[in-house]
Design an enzyme around this catalytic site. Structure first.
Site, short mmCIF file in Angstrom:
data_model
loop_
_atom_site.label_atom_id
_atom_site.label_comp_id
_atom_site.label_asym_id
_atom_site.label_seq_id
_atom_site.Cartn_x
_atom_site.Cartn_y
_atom_site.Cartn_z
N LYS A 83 0.84 -1.21 0.00
CA LYS A 83 0.00 0.00 0.00
C LYS A 83 0.86 1.24 0.00
O LYS A 83 0.58 2.22 -0.71
CB LYS A 83 -0.93 0.00 1.22
N HIS B 153 -8.68 -29.56 -34.21
CA HIS B 153 -9.58 -28.45 -33.90
C HIS B 153 -10.62 -28.83 -32.84
O HIS B 153 -11.82 -28.63 -33.01
CB HIS B 153 -10.26 -27.94 -35.16
#
Length: 522
Positions: A146, A283
């Site tokens: 922070k 595929h």
């Protein structure tokens, strides 16, 4: 004149170090100390540094309070967190630090209790898992992150050298501090996600109000489905079964995005079978599946299913690849071959192909595992469902026609049913002699998929069985199957027009079986 970059540098004068993973920590601390950095540390980390002859101050000396509750409370103290959170350009913050005799920290080096490693151990108890939930560590990491405008935070040994280089040059720059802060928050977020997942699984709650997941990056990919899309491959932090994420690549160039997708589809199908099996995928759909007494026979069947589509495909095998099978595989161009293992002679044969990717997987057997979640993202959201691993046995099925399937037809019906659930809907699979003869996938209507499968099968359609992933909305699929010489069908049933399909099957002498289980795969 001081440059803007120099203004953004933050010198490191005081560091707080407390790590579970002590990789490189003595070397880091020794170099920091050499640059005049005062080091504060805790518990086992402090002992490691003292043993290495590095000057170090214990946290209790800073807080004036001993570690208590078996070490559960040691850093949760104002003298620690005020030193992390004080803004250096805030005069009131500095006044309060001076008033309370608190020195600020410029660098925090922390990684957390090994919660992930603990719950990955077989037979770990809930109590052991709970004891490895870190409280003070995440609090310090978050405080430092922070306040990254003034504090540098390190949670990964891979970043030690970069920070040391900047310390030697006078301080850590703003860009690095910001990047490390973001990484620190990812670190604590992933840690909390694993804890949340573990405790949620312990309670048995399937779909909680918050869905928290985390993955570890395995590799960057050249691109995604298409060259203009960026992509990366992430892996599950607690793998529980055979997977692409845990595969060992023995040969060939790196995997692509489409390689991984197709290989996963092949892996899902081959895991269905206990007997020697070979699956070819193109595929995301199977173009050939074969089962035999040995791999060479299974591969021959898979190849004969569709000799055209298998070219450039992905091959998955569920047994160690021997030389005989390897020589057959070498005959055509393939993208990937994956198996539990490869004999040395087989590797020598296959490695003659420079770009062929060879993947060694762990145990492919299905069963006994926790049913995992399947996650599908949609725009601004996600769909989560349990994976489809439901098996159908002969006793689960209902024969709805006058003609019963023969014993041979039963075998092929159950074989084709294992495959059809992995084919994109609408899905039709034809099979005979433990190999697919035709596959119809992804069509907008079911009879369209049936026609594609039958056309692909050619003369092999006659005498094949037909599997459908969902019910027939009308009798046209039965009619099409009958005209192709198909004599047995397996499908879920459940249409309001089932009777029409049943009557048509009876009229054509086809045996039809209902599973009462649907296998949509979109």
């Amino acid at each position: 004149m001081i440059t803007e970059e120099e203004l953004n540098l933050k010198p490191i004068r005081r560091a707080l170090i407390s790590v579970s993973d002590k990789t490189g920590i003595a070397e880091l601390a020794e170099k920091l100390s050499r640059h005049g950095v005062e080091i504060v540390s805790t518990g086992g980390t402090r002992e490691r540094l003292v043993d290495a002859g590095i000057p170090v101050i214990g946290v209790s000396e800073v807080t004036g309070f001993p570690e208590i509750l078996d070490g559960r409370v040691k850093t949760l103290h104002p003298r620690i967190h005020a030193g992390l959170l004080a803004a250096r350009d805030h005069q009131d913050h500095l006044r309060q630090l001076k008033e309370h005799h608190i020195d600020p920290f410029d660098l925090v080096v922390i990684n957390l209790y090994p919660f992930q490693q603990t719950i990955a151990q077989p037979g770990v108890t809930r109590e052991e898992a709970i004891e490895n939930i870190d409280i003070g560590g995440p609090s310090m990491v978050r405080s430092a992150a922070k306040n990254h405008r003034d504090v540098t935070v390190l949670v990964d040994p891979a970043d030690y050298d970069e920070v040391l280089e900047q310390v030697a040059q006078g301080g850590v720059n703003q860009e690095t501090r910001e990047r490390l802060a973001a990484k620190a928050f990812r670190h604590t977020a992933a840690y909390d996600a694993l804890i949340a997942r573990y405790l949620t699984e312990q309670t048995g709650e399937e779909h909680p109000e918050k869905y928290t997941v985390t993955f570890d990056k395995a590799q960057d990919l050249r691109y995604g489905e298409n060259p203009h899309q960026s992509a990366a491959f992430y892996k599950e932090p607690l793998p529980r079964r055979a997977s692409l994420a845990m595969a060992e690549q023995l040969h060939g160039k790196p995997l692509s995005y489409n390689n991984i997708n197709d290989a996963n589809a092949a892996l899902e199908i081959v895991s269905e079978f206990a007997q020697p099996a070979v699956v070819a995928v193109k595929h995301m759909n199977p173009c050939g599946v074969g089962v035999g007494d040995h791999l060479a026979e299974a591969y021959r069947k898979a190849y004969e299913s569709d000799p055209v589509s298998i070219f450039g495909g992905i091959i998955a095998l569920n047994r160690t690849v021997d030389e005989e099978c390897a020589r057959m595989l070498k005959e055509i161009f393939l993208e990937i071959i994956m198996a539990p293992d490869f004999e040395e002679e087989a590797l020598a044969v296959l490695k003659q192909k420079k770009n062929l990717r060879l993947l060694k997987l762990n145990d492919l057997k299905r069963g006994g595992e926790t049913i995992a979640d399947r996650l599908q993202t949609v725009r601004e959201g996600a769909l989560v469902q349990k994976e489809d691993i439901k098996d159908i046995r002969r006793e689960d099925c209902q024969v709805v026609t006058s003609r019963q399937p023969t014993e041979a037809e039963w075998e092929q019906l159950l074989f084709s049913w294992k495959i059809v659930k992995h084919v994109k809907s609408n899905a039709i699979v034809l099979a005979r002699d433990f190999r697919t003869t035709g596959v119809g996938a992804g069509q907008m209507n079911r009879v369209g998929s049936a026609r594609i499968a039958i056309e692909q099968a050619g003369e092999s359609a006659a005498g094949s069985v037909l599997a459908s992933d969902a019910f027939f909305p009308m009798k046209d699929t039965v009619e099409t199957a009958a005209e192709a010489g198909i004599k047995a069908i397996i499908q879920p049933g459940g249409s309001i027009r089932d009777e029409e399909s049943i009557e048509e099957a009876d009229r054509r002498g086809i045996a039809m079986v209902f599973t009462h289980t649907r296998h949509f795969k979109h």
